[in-house]
Scaffold this active site. Structure first.
Site, PDB file in Angstrom:
ATOM      1  N   ASN A  11       0.891  -1.568   0.422  1.00  0.00           N
ATOM      2  CA  ASN A  11      -0.191  -0.262  -0.149  1.00  0.00           C
ATOM      3  C   ASN A  11       1.018   1.565  -0.092  1.00  0.00           C
ATOM      4  O   ASN A  11       1.229   1.458   1.111  1.00  0.00           O
ATOM      5  CB  ASN A  11      -1.076   0.108   1.140  1.00  0.00           C
ATOM      6  CG  ASN A  11      -1.798   1.192   1.949  1.00  0.00           C
ATOM      7  OD1 ASN A  11      -1.698   1.981   0.128  1.00  0.00           O
ATOM      8  ND2 ASN A  11      -2.357   1.471   3.173  1.00  0.00           N
ATOM      9  N   LYS A  13      -0.233   3.674  -0.251  1.00  0.00           N
ATOM     10  CA  LYS A  13      -0.626   5.277   0.191  1.00  0.00           C
ATOM     11  C   LYS A  13      -0.276   6.692  -0.299  1.00  0.00           C
ATOM     12  O   LYS A  13      -0.108   6.576  -1.700  1.00  0.00           O
ATOM     13  CB  LYS A  13      -0.337   5.681   1.821  1.00  0.00           C
ATOM     14  CG  LYS A  13       0.142   4.242   2.351  1.00  0.00           C
ATOM     15  CD  LYS A  13       0.290   4.372   4.015  1.00  0.00           C
ATOM     16  CE  LYS A  13       0.324   3.220   5.006  1.00  0.00           C
ATOM     17  NZ  LYS A  13       0.057   3.800   6.744  1.00  0.00           N
ATOM     18  N   HIS A  95      -9.697   0.669   4.961  1.00  0.00           N
ATOM     19  CA  HIS A  95      -8.251   0.771   5.577  1.00  0.00           C
ATOM     20  C   HIS A  95      -8.752   1.898   6.554  1.00  0.00           C
ATOM     21  O   HIS A  95      -9.010   2.858   6.852  1.00  0.00           O
ATOM     22  CB  HIS A  95      -6.951   1.878   4.674  1.00  0.00           C
ATOM     23  CG  HIS A  95      -5.801   2.228   5.729  1.00  0.00           C
ATOM     24  ND1 HIS A  95      -5.474   2.999   5.890  1.00  0.00           N
ATOM     25  CD2 HIS A  95      -4.826   1.107   5.310  1.00  0.00           C
ATOM     26  CE1 HIS A  95      -4.452   2.071   6.476  1.00  0.00           C
ATOM     27  NE2 HIS A  95      -3.832   1.461   5.744  1.00  0.00           N
ATOM     28  N   GLU A  97      -7.320   4.431   7.866  1.00  0.00           N
ATOM     29  CA  GLU A  97      -7.034   5.966   7.194  1.00  0.00           C
ATOM     30  C   GLU A  97      -8.103   6.408   6.626  1.00  0.00           C
ATOM     31  O   GLU A  97      -8.184   8.135   6.856  1.00  0.00           O
ATOM     32  CB  GLU A  97      -5.719   5.825   6.678  1.00  0.00           C
ATOM     33  CG  GLU A  97      -4.500   5.326   7.701  1.00  0.00           C
ATOM     34  CD  GLU A  97      -2.967   4.558   6.618  1.00  0.00           C
ATOM     35  OE1 GLU A  97      -2.791   5.266   5.562  1.00  0.00           O
ATOM     36  OE2 GLU A  97      -2.248   4.853   7.276  1.00  0.00           O
ATOM     37  N   GLU A 165      -5.454  -5.462  10.439  1.00  0.00           N
ATOM     38  CA  GLU A 165      -4.505  -4.229  10.910  1.00  0.00           C
ATOM     39  C   GLU A 165      -4.671  -3.510  12.022  1.00  0.00           C
ATOM     40  O   GLU A 165      -5.457  -2.441  12.186  1.00  0.00           O
ATOM     41  CB  GLU A 165      -4.362  -3.189   9.243  1.00  0.00           C
ATOM     42  CG  GLU A 165      -4.291  -3.957   7.911  1.00  0.00           C
ATOM     43  CD  GLU A 165      -3.800  -2.867   7.018  1.00  0.00           C
ATOM     44  OE1 GLU A 165      -2.371  -3.356   6.805  1.00  0.00           O
ATOM     45  OE2 GLU A 165      -3.858  -1.626   7.222  1.00  0.00           O
ATOM     46  N   GLY A 171       2.889   1.379  10.224  1.00  0.00           N
ATOM     47  CA  GLY A 171       3.456   2.795  10.421  1.00  0.00           C
ATOM     48  C   GLY A 171       4.021   3.226  11.864  1.00  0.00           C
ATOM     49  O   GLY A 171       5.256   4.366  12.195  1.00  0.00           O
ATOM     50  N   SER A 210       3.395  -2.577  10.689  1.00  0.00           N
ATOM     51  CA  SER A 210       4.499  -2.484  10.036  1.00  0.00           C
ATOM     52  C   SER A 210       5.835  -3.780  10.103  1.00  0.00           C
ATOM     53  O   SER A 210       6.434  -4.152  11.005  1.00  0.00           O
ATOM     54  CB  SER A 210       5.064  -1.758  12.022  1.00  0.00           C
ATOM     55  OG  SER A 210       4.378  -0.695  12.579  1.00  0.00           O
TER      56      SER A 210
END
Ligand code: PEP
Length: 247
Positions: A11, A13, A95, A97, A165, A171, A210
């Site tokens: 991904n 992003k 996701h 985010e 996730e 991250g 991660s």
């Protein structure tokens, strides 16, 4: 039922310009001997160029989101049909985010998943708890509710993956322990079987958060882990290949 072929999806992003296609080409050039399916999900602006650059290679291309409608007055959004038309064959949906930054609910993720199926895209549907939810002992309940609410029944006859996730691992460099990952993945598997019967056994459950070359082997060989959704470490071909080779 045989285990699904592992999927390693990168991904990117909101990263990457045309020059970054060299990284994607380097991934494609380094795949000899891998047993995994490999995908890169760049920004929508790069999908068509990447599809052209990787034509004839086994690397699949995915979008990072799509609108629930096929077309219309939705300024700035991208339809699943447009992703497919540009050369994508998969799409990441739900996701964290998007859930946190764009208010996406399970119902909206389910609607987007239906849109992806209508366009012939293979959805990768993301779920995962926040740190507060984990600390409160709610991780399994949260993830189970997200799986139930985000996966529409129309998935039954289609290829798709679920990506676990944990929000606190994305991250941050933090990862759950292997037993923690296995506990959630086994719970997702049970929910998939409850929703889709035996077909739920053939769904790859990816881990994301991660993942890097140094921890990939342990994570990817954990029980019920069928691949990885990789953010930061997918931006450099050498790191992404290090993860792919750990399958
Ligand atoms: C992600 O954003 O899907 C992700 C897993 O990011 P990272 O690998 O950077 O934690």
């Amino acid at each position: 039922m045989t285990a699904p072929q592992p999927l390693i999806a990168g991904n990117w992003k909101m990263n990457g310009l045309a020059a970054s296609l060299d990284e994607a080409k380097a991934v494609a050039a380094g795949l000899e001997g891998t047993t995994a399916r490999v995908a890169i999900c760049p920004s929508a602006t790069l999908i068509a160029q990447m599809a052209w650059a990787l034509k004839g290679t086994p690397v699949l291309i995915g979008g990072q989101d799509c609108h629930a409608e096929a077309s219309g007055a939705y300024t700035g959004d991208v339809a699943a049909e447009q992703l497919a038309d540009a050369g994508a064959s998969l799409v990441v949906l739900g996701h964290s985010e998007r859930r946190a930054g764009h208010g996406e609910t399970d119902a909206l993720v389910a609607a987007k998943t239906r849109a992806a199926l209508r366009a012939g895209l293979e959805p990768i549907v993301c779920v995962g708890e926040t740190l507060e939810q984990r600390k409160a002992g709610e991780a399994l309940a949260v993830v189970t509710a997200q799986v139930r609410g985000s996966l529409p029944p129309e998935l039954a006859d289609n290829a798709f993956s679920v990506a676990y996730e944990p929000v606190w691992a994305i991250g941050t460099g933090l990862t759950p322990t292997t037993p923690e990952i296995e506990e959630v993945h086994r719970t997702i598997r049970a929910t998939l079987i409850e929703l889709f019967g035996a077909a739920g056994e053939a769904v790859a459950i990816l881990y994301g958060g991660s993942v890097k070359p140094s921890n990939a082997a342990e994570i990817l060989h954990a029980d019920e882990v069928g691949g990885a959704l990789v953010g930061g470490a997918s931006l450099k071909a050498a790191d992404f290949l290090g993860i792919i080779r750990a399958v």
